[in-house]
Design a protein around this motif. Sequence first.
Motif, PDB file in Angstrom:
ATOM      1  N   PRO A  37       0.799  -1.231   0.000  1.00  0.00           N
ATOM      2  CA  PRO A  37       0.000   0.000   0.000  1.00  0.00           C
ATOM      3  C   PRO A  37       0.830   1.280   0.000  1.00  0.00           C
ATOM      4  O   PRO A  37       1.894   1.351   0.607  1.00  0.00           O
ATOM      5  CB  PRO A  37      -0.811  -0.122   1.289  1.00  0.00           C
ATOM      6  CG  PRO A  37      -0.961  -1.589   1.481  1.00  0.00           C
ATOM      7  CD  PRO A  37       0.338  -2.177   1.022  1.00  0.00           C
TER       8      PRO A  37
ATOM      9  N   GLU B 212       6.177  -7.351   2.925  1.00  0.00           N
ATOM     10  CA  GLU B 212       5.112  -6.964   3.862  1.00  0.00           C
ATOM     11  C   GLU B 212       4.941  -8.116   4.861  1.00  0.00           C
ATOM     12  O   GLU B 212       4.674  -9.255   4.473  1.00  0.00           O
ATOM     13  CB  GLU B 212       3.829  -6.684   3.064  1.00  0.00           C
ATOM     14  CG  GLU B 212       2.526  -6.828   3.802  1.00  0.00           C
ATOM     15  CD  GLU B 212       2.449  -6.034   5.080  1.00  0.00           C
ATOM     16  OE1 GLU B 212       2.955  -4.905   5.132  1.00  0.00           O
ATOM     17  OE2 GLU B 212       1.885  -6.565   6.062  1.00  0.00           O
TER      18      GLU B 212
ATOM     19  N   SER C   6       2.757  -9.187   7.044  1.00  0.00           N
ATOM     20  CA  SER C   6       1.542 -10.020   7.103  1.00  0.00           C
ATOM     21  C   SER C   6       1.455 -10.922   5.871  1.00  0.00           C
ATOM     22  O   SER C   6       1.031 -12.079   5.954  1.00  0.00           O
ATOM     23  CB  SER C   6       0.282  -9.148   7.195  1.00  0.00           C
ATOM     24  OG  SER C   6       0.084  -8.435   5.996  1.00  0.00           O
TER      25      SER C   6
ATOM     26  N   GLY D  27     -10.049  -3.483   7.137  1.00  0.00           N
ATOM     27  CA  GLY D  27      -9.226  -3.904   6.010  1.00  0.00           C
ATOM     28  C   GLY D  27      -7.748  -3.868   6.299  1.00  0.00           C
ATOM     29  O   GLY D  27      -6.962  -3.356   5.518  1.00  0.00           O
ATOM     30  N   CYS D  28      -7.352  -4.446   7.433  1.00  0.00           N
ATOM     31  CA  CYS D  28      -5.930  -4.627   7.755  1.00  0.00           C
ATOM     32  C   CYS D  28      -5.736  -6.073   8.159  1.00  0.00           C
ATOM     33  O   CYS D  28      -6.205  -6.440   9.223  1.00  0.00           O
ATOM     34  CB  CYS D  28      -5.484  -3.707   8.880  1.00  0.00           C
ATOM     35  SG  CYS D  28      -3.813  -4.073   9.480  1.00  0.00           S
ATOM     36  N   PRO D  29      -5.086  -6.894   7.339  1.00  0.00           N
ATOM     37  CA  PRO D  29      -4.674  -6.656   5.963  1.00  0.00           C
ATOM     38  C   PRO D  29      -5.880  -6.356   5.049  1.00  0.00           C
ATOM     39  O   PRO D  29      -7.028  -6.611   5.426  1.00  0.00           O
ATOM     40  CB  PRO D  29      -4.007  -7.976   5.565  1.00  0.00           C
ATOM     41  CG  PRO D  29      -3.578  -8.629   6.841  1.00  0.00           C
ATOM     42  CD  PRO D  29      -4.621  -8.223   7.830  1.00  0.00           C
TER      43      PRO D  29
ATOM     44  N   CYS E 259      -3.863   2.366   3.566  1.00  0.00           N
ATOM     45  CA  CYS E 259      -4.480   1.835   4.797  1.00  0.00           C
ATOM     46  C   CYS E 259      -4.324   2.837   5.930  1.00  0.00           C
ATOM     47  O   CYS E 259      -3.647   3.845   5.787  1.00  0.00           O
ATOM     48  CB  CYS E 259      -3.859   0.500   5.170  1.00  0.00           C
ATOM     49  SG  CYS E 259      -2.256   0.622   5.982  1.00  0.00           S
TER      50      CYS E 259
ATOM     51  N   VAL F 280      -2.628   2.762   8.521  1.00  0.00           N
ATOM     52  CA  VAL F 280      -1.305   2.876   9.140  1.00  0.00           C
ATOM     53  C   VAL F 280      -0.338   3.664   8.256  1.00  0.00           C
ATOM     54  O   VAL F 280       0.370   4.553   8.743  1.00  0.00           O
ATOM     55  CB  VAL F 280      -0.741   1.463   9.466  1.00  0.00           C
ATOM     56  CG1 VAL F 280       0.716   1.541   9.903  1.00  0.00           C
ATOM     57  CG2 VAL F 280      -1.584   0.806  10.551  1.00  0.00           C
TER      58      VAL F 280
ATOM     59  N   LYS G 157      -3.224  -6.066  14.260  1.00  0.00           N
ATOM     60  CA  LYS G 157      -2.042  -5.387  13.713  1.00  0.00           C
ATOM     61  C   LYS G 157      -2.275  -3.874  13.677  1.00  0.00           C
ATOM     62  O   LYS G 157      -1.429  -3.101  14.098  1.00  0.00           O
ATOM     63  CB  LYS G 157      -1.712  -5.904  12.303  1.00  0.00           C
ATOM     64  CG  LYS G 157      -0.575  -5.115  11.671  1.00  0.00           C
ATOM     65  CD  LYS G 157      -0.078  -5.663  10.361  1.00  0.00           C
ATOM     66  CE  LYS G 157       1.003  -4.732   9.811  1.00  0.00           C
ATOM     67  NZ  LYS G 157       1.643  -5.247   8.598  1.00  0.00           N
TER      68      LYS G 157
HETATM   69 FE1  F3S Z   1      -1.773  -3.920   5.241  1.00  0.00          FE
HETATM   70 FE2  F3S Z   1      -1.600  -1.551   6.282  1.00  0.00          FE
HETATM   71 FE3  F3S Z   1      -2.361  -3.559   7.756  1.00  0.00          FE
HETATM   72  S1  F3S Z   1      -0.174  -2.454   4.891  1.00  0.00           S
HETATM   73  S2  F3S Z   1      -1.364  -5.314   6.897  1.00  0.00           S
HETATM   74  S3  F3S Z   1      -3.454  -2.738   5.999  1.00  0.00           S
HETATM   75  S4  F3S Z   1      -0.948  -1.994   8.365  1.00  0.00           S
END
Ligand code: F3S
Length: 392
Positions: free
Chosen positions: A79, A137, A139, A289-291, A347, A349, A367
């Motif tokens: 991302p 990445e 994950s 949506g993480c991942p 995302c 983060v 995460k």
């Molecule tokens: Fe993906 Fe962002 Fe989470 S890169 S794993 S959505 S911290």
Amino acid sequence: MYLTKEEEKMYDGEEGPAVAKCMEILVALGNIYKVEKLVDITSAQISGVSYKTIGDAGLEFVEELARDAHVRVPSTLNPAGVDLKTWRELGFSEEFTRKQLKIVEAYQKMGISTTCTCTPYLVGNVPVFGSHIAWSESSAVCYANSVLGARTNREGGPGALAAAICGKTAEYGYHLDEARKACLLVEVDADIKNSDYGALGYLVGRKVGDGVPYFKLQNLPSTDELKWLGAALASSGAVALYHVEGVTPEYRTALNGEVEHVSIERSEIDEARQKLSTTDKKPDLVCLGCPHSSLEDLRKIAEFVVDKKIKNQLWVCTSISVKAAADRMGYTQVIENAGGKIVCDTCMVVAPIEELGFDVVGVDSAKAANYVPNMCGMDVVFNDFQKLIEFE
Ligand code: F3S
């Protein structure tokens, strides 16, 4: 480290300065880890994309490589810092986006698919069992090693990029059988589902560090639950591979003699769930949506919000490819009608969400709960998405 004739030529600059520079990176990594040789890879996944995380130095590095480098294996990108299409309506600044677009353009010039996702295995980058790959990445590394049975270390962004450009990586760690054995047997004495898997991963990641856990579960996890488990293991610890008895492809050969054994009860999972929130306040932005979300994740969210009006803001992060499928299935329309947004390419983060005026972020990913306070300086509430979304 032994180099073949072809690798020596690459190292000596016969294939151009960019390839030579990348070979230098691979050889330097190989020497650090006392590696005997390089191994051919079939796929790469490259992190270090968001301008928020790599800054001007990173932009300069990729622009320089892009002058004469091209990847030799199918490669996808992690991302970026904004949705490349809807960044303006989401509130991201022009200055940030301008630099972000330059980074993505440089990667694209090198032949890397700019799907900008941390779930490359949902958009066609699906290595086969036993293949050597270079993914970065964390994950996705966990998913590739554990669920697909491919072989990768937790590459850094530059290492994965160098591997993609040379078509090779240093053969050590998870590329070798001995590193793929479990060191901790985790028996889960609880009925777990959805975001419990993130809490479980958070708990076990802290115990196991960079080791390989082996889970005995009461439930049969879905692929999305395995995705959340791996992401959490990789973020609270430095896990790159886990096994689940009866589920993941290498579990039969994972236990080699006696290993440490722990049992996890429901109360410990509940405790971990609580620790993942930093506040009791209600989230003004719910970021899922993480991942990155799968089509199935989007279906469930659409089903939950259909014909309702969401009170707080809702972002569902995914890739453009999964969104295209969601558009066709009508999920995007349902989520947007309820007031939510499907956000691609980025995302909670790696985007500068701290600049958008929100106070508290609601997440259903361990995460994200682990990273948002540090990376964005914001409070988080961790829960299942059904408990985070409020309706008018
Ligand atoms: Fe993906 Fe962002 Fe989470 S890169 S794993 S959505 S911290």
